[in-house]
Structure formats: structure tokens, C-alpha cells
Design a protein around this motif. Sequence first.
Motif, PDB file in Angstrom:
ATOM      1  N   PRO A 307       0.814  -1.215   0.000  1.00 41.67           N
ATOM      2  CA  PRO A 307       0.000   0.000   0.000  1.00 41.67           C
ATOM      3  C   PRO A 307       0.851   1.271   0.000  1.00 41.67           C
ATOM      4  N   VAL A 308       0.578   2.156  -0.966  1.00 41.29           N
ATOM      5  CA  VAL A 308       1.188   3.480  -0.967  1.00 41.29           C
ATOM      6  C   VAL A 308       0.076   4.466  -0.616  1.00 41.29           C
ATOM      7  N   ASN A 309       0.007   4.839   0.638  1.00 42.22           N
ATOM      8  CA  ASN A 309      -1.086   5.681   1.123  1.00 42.22           C
ATOM      9  C   ASN A 309      -0.829   7.146   0.773  1.00 42.22           C
ATOM     10  N   LYS A 310      -1.820   7.785   0.151  1.00 35.04           N
ATOM     11  CA  LYS A 310      -1.657   9.152  -0.340  1.00 35.04           C
ATOM     12  C   LYS A 310      -2.670  10.089   0.309  1.00 35.04           C
ATOM     13  N   ILE A 311      -2.311  11.367   0.342  1.00 37.10           N
ATOM     14  CA  ILE A 311      -3.211  12.404   0.821  1.00 37.10           C
ATOM     15  C   ILE A 311      -3.124  13.570  -0.146  1.00 37.10           C
ATOM     16  N   ASP A 312      -4.275  14.171  -0.491  1.00 44.22           N
ATOM     17  CA  ASP A 312      -4.252  15.248  -1.490  1.00 44.22           C
ATOM     18  C   ASP A 312      -4.447  16.640  -0.880  1.00 44.22           C
ATOM     19  N   TRP A 313      -4.705  16.720   0.404  1.00 46.21           N
ATOM     20  CA  TRP A 313      -4.833  17.987   1.142  1.00 46.21           C
ATOM     21  C   TRP A 313      -5.966  18.864   0.619  1.00 46.21           C
ATOM     22  N   SER A 314      -6.988  18.232   0.051  1.00 51.24           N
ATOM     23  CA  SER A 314      -8.154  19.010  -0.367  1.00 51.24           C
ATOM     24  C   SER A 314      -9.040  19.386   0.813  1.00 51.24           C
ATOM     25  N   ASP A 315      -8.919  18.666   1.916  1.00 52.62           N
ATOM     26  CA  ASP A 315      -9.694  18.968   3.118  1.00 52.62           C
ATOM     27  C   ASP A 315      -9.028  20.109   3.885  1.00 52.62           C
ATOM     28  N   ASP A 316      -9.734  21.215   4.052  1.00 55.06           N
ATOM     29  CA  ASP A 316      -9.157  22.392   4.694  1.00 55.06           C
ATOM     30  C   ASP A 316      -8.714  22.122   6.122  1.00 55.06           C
ATOM     31  N   GLN A 317      -9.520  21.388   6.877  1.00 53.09           N
ATOM     32  CA  GLN A 317      -9.179  21.142   8.273  1.00 53.09           C
ATOM     33  C   GLN A 317      -7.931  20.280   8.404  1.00 53.09           C
ATOM     34  N   ALA A 318      -7.799  19.296   7.521  1.00 53.15           N
ATOM     35  CA  ALA A 318      -6.600  18.455   7.549  1.00 53.15           C
ATOM     36  C   ALA A 318      -5.361  19.278   7.216  1.00 53.15           C
ATOM     37  N   LEU A 319      -5.486  20.189   6.250  1.00 56.08           N
ATOM     38  CA  LEU A 319      -4.347  21.030   5.878  1.00 56.08           C
ATOM     39  C   LEU A 319      -3.986  21.995   7.003  1.00 56.08           C
ATOM     40  N   LEU A 320      -4.973  22.569   7.649  1.00 52.99           N
ATOM     41  CA  LEU A 320      -4.711  23.485   8.758  1.00 52.99           C
ATOM     42  C   LEU A 320      -3.980  22.789   9.909  1.00 52.99           C
ATOM     43  N   ALA A 321      -4.261  21.504  10.087  1.00 55.38           N
ATOM     44  CA  ALA A 321      -3.653  20.767  11.199  1.00 55.38           C
ATOM     45  C   ALA A 321      -2.285  20.187  10.846  1.00 55.38           C
ATOM     46  N   ALA A 322      -1.908  20.230   9.564  1.00 56.49           N
ATOM     47  CA  ALA A 322      -0.642  19.644   9.130  1.00 56.49           C
ATOM     48  C   ALA A 322       0.545  20.477   9.606  1.00 56.49           C
ATOM     49  N   ILE A 323       1.669  19.802   9.782  1.00 56.71           N
ATOM     50  CA  ILE A 323       2.915  20.472  10.174  1.00 56.71           C
ATOM     51  C   ILE A 323       3.780  20.632   8.925  1.00 56.71           C
ATOM     52  N   PRO A 324       4.070  21.880   8.521  1.00 53.66           N
ATOM     53  CA  PRO A 324       4.879  22.098   7.325  1.00 53.66           C
ATOM     54  C   PRO A 324       6.366  22.211   7.660  1.00 53.66           C
ATOM     55  N   GLY A 325       7.193  21.721   6.765  1.00 48.40           N
ATOM     56  CA  GLY A 325       8.633  21.871   6.902  1.00 48.40           C
ATOM     57  C   GLY A 325       9.229  22.276   5.576  1.00 48.40           C
ATOM     58  N   LEU A 326      10.350  22.977   5.614  1.00 48.41           N
ATOM     59  CA  LEU A 326      10.989  23.424   4.388  1.00 48.41           C
ATOM     60  C   LEU A 326      11.598  22.240   3.638  1.00 48.41           C
ATOM     61  N   SER A 327      11.458  22.258   2.321  1.00 47.25           N
ATOM     62  CA  SER A 327      12.083  21.219   1.500  1.00 47.25           C
ATOM     63  C   SER A 327      13.556  21.538   1.305  1.00 47.25           C
ATOM     64  N   SER A 328      14.376  20.517   1.372  1.00 49.48           N
ATOM     65  CA  SER A 328      15.804  20.722   1.152  1.00 49.48           C
ATOM     66  C   SER A 328      16.129  20.949  -0.318  1.00 49.48           C
ATOM     67  N   CYS A 329      15.127  20.810  -1.190  1.00 48.96           N
ATOM     68  CA  CYS A 329      15.370  21.033  -2.619  1.00 48.96           C
ATOM     69  C   CYS A 329      15.191  22.496  -2.988  1.00 48.96           C
ATOM     70  N   MET A 330      14.863  23.344  -2.025  1.00 47.76           N
ATOM     71  CA  MET A 330      14.713  24.772  -2.290  1.00 47.76           C
ATOM     72  C   MET A 330      16.073  25.443  -2.111  1.00 47.76           C
ATOM     73  N   HIS A 331      16.539  26.130  -3.146  1.00 48.76           N
ATOM     74  CA  HIS A 331      17.846  26.765  -3.101  1.00 48.76           C
ATOM     75  C   HIS A 331      17.690  28.278  -2.972  1.00 48.76           C
TER      76      HIS A 331
END
Length: 406
Positions: A307-331
Amino acid sequence: MDTTPDISAAVRRLYDTFPFPPDPLSDEPPPGYNWRWSWPDAYNFCTGKKPQKLDIRILDAGCGTGSSTDYLIHLNPEASVTAIDLSGSALKVAQERCRRSGAREADFRHLSLYDADQLEGEFDLINCVGVLHHLPDPIRGIQALAAKLASGGLMHIFVYAELGRWEIQLMQRAIGLLQGNHKGDYPDGVKVGRQIFASLPENNRLVKYEKQRWAGENQRDECFADMYVHPQEIDYNIETLFELIDASGLEFIGFSNPGYWQLERLLGKAPELLERAKGLTERELYRLIELLDTEITHYEFFLGKKPVNKIDWSDDQALLAAIPGLSSCMHGWPSDQVFDCNYQLINLSSAEFEFLQGCSPPPAPPCQGGEKEVQKTVGEILVDVEMGLDEVRSIFAKQLILLTPR
């Protein structure tokens, strides 16, 4: 008659003669960045979320002279990396490359993809770039790798596309005809090929295509030989590509250059045609795009073992509760001008810049003790930033942040 051993031996002989890729060795870590070789970024792209573990097992299947292995080691400091290749000469270069760059030791094996079952255990990430199309039996090769992929694991693949390599195929056949009984003498093939290009008129289609697309890299004999005198090559179109994918038994997650596969970039001025295209299946849509844009020379994509479990973040409440981190691919961070994972310059708005500042890791706790500060959620950051969730999704789509569900 099974000619597989003879073909494999010919391929090995080519890369023993011209180890590939001929990237220079360096006493520094590899330059630049390829997010497809970073487990956190690749996993985030494929599943929509940051992986729970970083101490994974990685297989570089067909590592050549180790350019990809060097990146895989440096970009995944907690992972263990195994690298295999058919060419002993290429493997020696790979080992020296990683030693000089300061990469920690990888497990190098002189092994064919067909014999991947000889490796112990399973792998969370398998990288197979520029290899399957040089196998006598690519289906057997991809199945051998699929058997070594762990549940929930990812496989990154790169294979040739036939439409953008049509001129290359013609030159390959021309060189073969002129070599005659010398076919298989790779230095002679390079000599013949260079003589052909030097003799053809400047307005010849093969000459123009070579100058436009490949002349820079093909100054190196290793690159010229890999392109024009290779003893085994299978080029794909969308239909045959998915036959290969289906035979693997793995799930197609998506192309890792999704911008190319947007029909709007080709037919954006014809909304009626875009409307008609809505009736096409996903694979028919891909086929239409490559028929309309015949410059495609390769496919790069991810497969996964369920199983490759995916999330699309279309749910506003789920996105608001998510913890964001900076990507190391950003230069270029911290700045209001940064390069994204594809080295495209992005001008951040003041709100986007503030949001990304809020995604930065909290400071380490003092030596005297005390609890470590908990990283903020999207909702907590937005309290102090005038930005909406659609803008957060836009930053996420550009792969500037990774998200962890809560």
C-alpha cells in the motif's frame, strides 16, 4: 534462440571500454540537486506527506560510474545504500567517486539487474535510471527489481522515448551499416560516427538535431558511444511504456516531470479541444500529448508497491492541522527569490516569505534542559500571516514545503 548472454556481454564490454557517465571526479560533494534522489522529497511528491522514517534501504540499480550513487548517499544521510552494475570498470570509478567526495561507504556489487534476488532483504527506494532500455528483456529486469521493493516502497525509473530519439536511431543504424564486420568494436564505431557527422551537409537533419540537442555532451567519447554505438536499446512510446509498467505488478504513481504532461500547454488556445479531451482515459491523454510534442526523449516516473497511502490535502481542516517543513530542494533560502526543485526561479510574495519563515525548524533546546519547542501547524502559522490555504497549496505544489499530517 536466447541471445541474452551475448547481448549482456556486449553491453558490459561497451561500459568497460567507455565507463558511463563520464562525470568528473571531485573531492567535494556532488554539485546541484536532484530531488528524485532525496527520499523525503520523492516520498512527499508521491504520497503528499513527509516519510515517517529516514533510516531506509536504497538500491541504485545500474549505478554506472556512481554519479547517482554519490547523490543518493549525500542526500540521504541516514539511509544505507547498495549499488549494483554489470560493468566492473564502471564500478571501480563509482567506488573512487564516492571515496573522493567524502560519501560514506556504500555496498557496491558487481551484479546484473536480473540477479537482484541475490541481494539480501528489501529496499524502500530503488533508483533505476537509464538501464532498463539497455536490457535484452526489460520486463524480466523490472520484475526482478519489483520483487526487491518493500511494501509501501518507491521505484524511480528513467527510460528512453522513441519519438524524440528518431534521429538517434537513424544514426545508430547508419554507423552499424558502415562498420560491417567491425560492429562491436566500440572505438571504431565512435570514429565512424564522428566521420559521418563531419561529412554530412550542415543543413542535414541529423547534423542539425545533433547540434541542437547533444553536441555539448557528445564531445566526450563516452557519451557519443552510449548514444550512437550502443549494442542494445529499446525505445518506448506511451503504449509500450505502460505494458512494461503493468508487467511490473507495481502501481504507477506518476511522471516526475508533471508539467510536461499538461495538455493545456499545447492546446490552451483551443478550449473546445480541451473539453473533448476530458473524455480520454489517462493513458490516452498521455499518448495525445506525446503525439503533439514529439521532442520527448525519455520518460521519468515513480512506481510504488502497495500500500502506498496518499493524501491530497483538499480537506481544509486536515491542511490546517498539518505540520509544514521546508524542502531541502529549495535553493537560495532565506530570500524572497528562491529556486525550486527544478531550478526554476520563484519570486515569493511577502506573505509567502513569512509563511516559509514560520516553517523553519524551531531552535534547539538549551543545554540546561527544557522542553523542545513544538513545530507550528499550518493553521498556527496563518494566524500571523495574511495568506489563504490556496496559497499554501500552491507552495506545496511547487515542492517548497513538505507536510506531515496530525
